[in-house]
Write a protein that holds these residues in place. Sequence first.
Motif, short mmCIF file in Angstrom:
data_model
loop_
_atom_site.label_atom_id
_atom_site.label_comp_id
_atom_site.label_asym_id
_atom_site.label_seq_id
_atom_site.Cartn_x
_atom_site.Cartn_y
_atom_site.Cartn_z
N SER A 3 0.85 -1.06 -0.15
CA SER A 3 0.12 0.07 -0.06
C SER A 3 0.88 1.27 -0.05
CB SER A 3 -0.88 0.14 1.21
OG SER A 3 -0.16 0.04 2.55
N LEU A 4 2.17 1.14 0.38
CA LEU A 4 2.92 2.39 0.26
C LEU A 4 3.91 2.49 -1.00
CD1 LEU A 4 4.17 2.68 4.09
CD2 LEU A 4 2.46 3.83 2.80
N PHE A 5 3.67 1.55 -1.87
CA PHE A 5 4.25 1.79 -3.24
C PHE A 5 3.10 2.49 -4.21
CE2 PHE A 5 6.88 -0.92 -1.21
CZ PHE A 5 8.17 -0.83 -1.77
N GLU A 6 3.81 3.36 -4.97
CA GLU A 6 2.79 4.11 -5.87
C GLU A 6 3.58 4.16 -7.31
OE1 GLU A 6 1.66 7.53 -2.38
OE2 GLU A 6 3.20 7.88 -3.96
N VAL A 7 2.64 4.36 -8.23
CA VAL A 7 3.35 4.68 -9.64
C VAL A 7 3.39 6.01 -9.99
CG1 VAL A 7 2.35 4.31 -11.96
CG2 VAL A 7 1.56 2.82 -10.35
N ASP A 8 4.85 6.11 -10.10
CA ASP A 8 5.26 7.65 -10.11
C ASP A 8 5.47 8.12 -11.74
OD1 ASP A 8 6.68 10.03 -9.81
OD2 ASP A 8 8.69 8.95 -10.23
N HIS A 9 5.03 9.18 -12.24
CA HIS A 9 5.62 9.76 -13.14
C HIS A 9 6.83 10.31 -13.06
CE1 HIS A 9 1.21 10.33 -13.59
NE2 HIS A 9 1.16 9.95 -14.65
N PHE A 10 7.87 9.68 -13.92
CA PHE A 10 9.19 10.30 -13.75
C PHE A 10 9.25 11.70 -14.05
CE2 PHE A 10 13.26 11.12 -16.08
CZ PHE A 10 14.14 11.10 -14.90
N LEU A 11 8.71 12.02 -15.17
CA LEU A 11 8.47 13.36 -15.62
C LEU A 11 7.12 14.11 -15.40
CD1 LEU A 11 10.62 13.64 -19.03
CD2 LEU A 11 11.47 14.28 -16.79
N SER A 12 7.00 15.16 -14.79
CA SER A 12 5.66 15.67 -14.50
C SER A 12 5.05 16.19 -15.81
CB SER A 12 5.76 17.00 -13.39
OG SER A 12 6.49 17.83 -14.19
N GLN A 13 3.75 16.61 -15.93
CA GLN A 13 3.18 17.19 -17.10
C GLN A 13 4.12 18.41 -17.66
OE1 GLN A 13 0.16 16.24 -18.73
NE2 GLN A 13 1.38 17.52 -20.40
N SER A 14 4.44 19.38 -16.70
CA SER A 14 5.25 20.56 -17.25
C SER A 14 6.61 19.91 -17.94
CB SER A 14 5.28 21.50 -16.07
OG SER A 14 5.99 20.89 -15.26
N GLU A 15 7.24 18.86 -17.10
CA GLU A 15 8.55 18.60 -17.70
C GLU A 15 8.32 17.82 -19.03
OE1 GLU A 15 11.68 18.44 -16.22
OE2 GLU A 15 10.61 20.36 -15.79
N CYS A 16 7.23 17.07 -19.30
CA CYS A 16 7.01 16.22 -20.66
C CYS A 16 6.82 17.26 -21.43
CB CYS A 16 5.74 15.70 -20.42
SG CYS A 16 5.97 13.88 -19.68
N VAL A 17 6.21 18.61 -21.27
CA VAL A 17 6.08 19.67 -22.42
C VAL A 17 7.72 20.08 -22.62
CG1 VAL A 17 5.11 21.88 -22.67
CG2 VAL A 17 3.91 20.15 -21.61
N LYS A 18 8.12 20.36 -21.51
CA LYS A 18 9.44 21.02 -22.04
C LYS A 18 10.37 20.31 -22.65
CE LYS A 18 12.86 21.05 -18.40
NZ LYS A 18 13.25 21.36 -17.26
N HIS A 19 10.34 18.74 -22.50
CA HIS A 19 11.10 17.85 -23.32
C HIS A 19 10.72 17.13 -24.46
CE1 HIS A 19 14.05 18.03 -19.95
NE2 HIS A 19 13.26 17.62 -18.91
N SER A 20 9.18 18.02 -24.92
CA SER A 20 8.53 17.59 -26.18
C SER A 20 8.21 15.96 -25.93
CB SER A 20 9.46 17.78 -27.11
OG SER A 20 9.67 19.15 -27.51
#
Length: 216
Positions: free
Chosen positions: A79-96
């Motif tokens: 229950s203390l494990f989560e699915v993480d976005h390595f790059l956030s939404q804003s970072e994905c935009v920055k890196h195309s």
Amino acid sequence: MKNNLVTEDYRYNRYCNISFVLSEKKERFSEFFRASHPRTSNFYKYISPRKSVENRMFREIYNNRCVYCGVSTQVLPASLFEVDHFLSQSECVKHSIANVNYIDNLVSSCSMCNRGKSNYSCSSEYVDLLHPDKNQYPVVFKRDKRYNLEIKEIYQNNTDVVELFRVLKFDNELRRIDYLIMELKDFCKIYPEDSLVCQIKDIIEPIEQHRRDNSI
């Protein structure tokens, strides 16, 4: 005799030699996912719920460990494990990067790493180095003789690495406690008939309780 992987990867210990080479595992999972959900590209929607089949399968890809610090379900409940976005939404935009919820941007993380990392920002030139699926973390981080995590000398002046180390709280004492608990448990598993095992288990119990009391 030590396995080279165990020696080099700070997420494992002398009695554990599981690999974080995930490419084939993720490809097989992607095939399963597309067959089950052919009309969506939002992997996160289906993987993130903890009781879903997809969540269990995703954690198994990562050997039920946090891809960042290496803590496993030996120490923390699932229950203390989560699915993480390595790059956030804003970072994905920055890196195309078009889809923040695509499988390549998702990793399995403990709560402490995921919430600490939050909206971590990374320079484009270091995305591949610091994306945990690229399996470069053993090149960047290591454990010292006292089992503390530290940055390898070659990257100690790299601002992206230093910031990741900081936000992941790799200098937190719990990182060392987690490692030692896992090493002791793996020893007991491999040598169950050893006369010391019962004593070791007695030692582990209060340490585990301390760890659970400090879980987030």
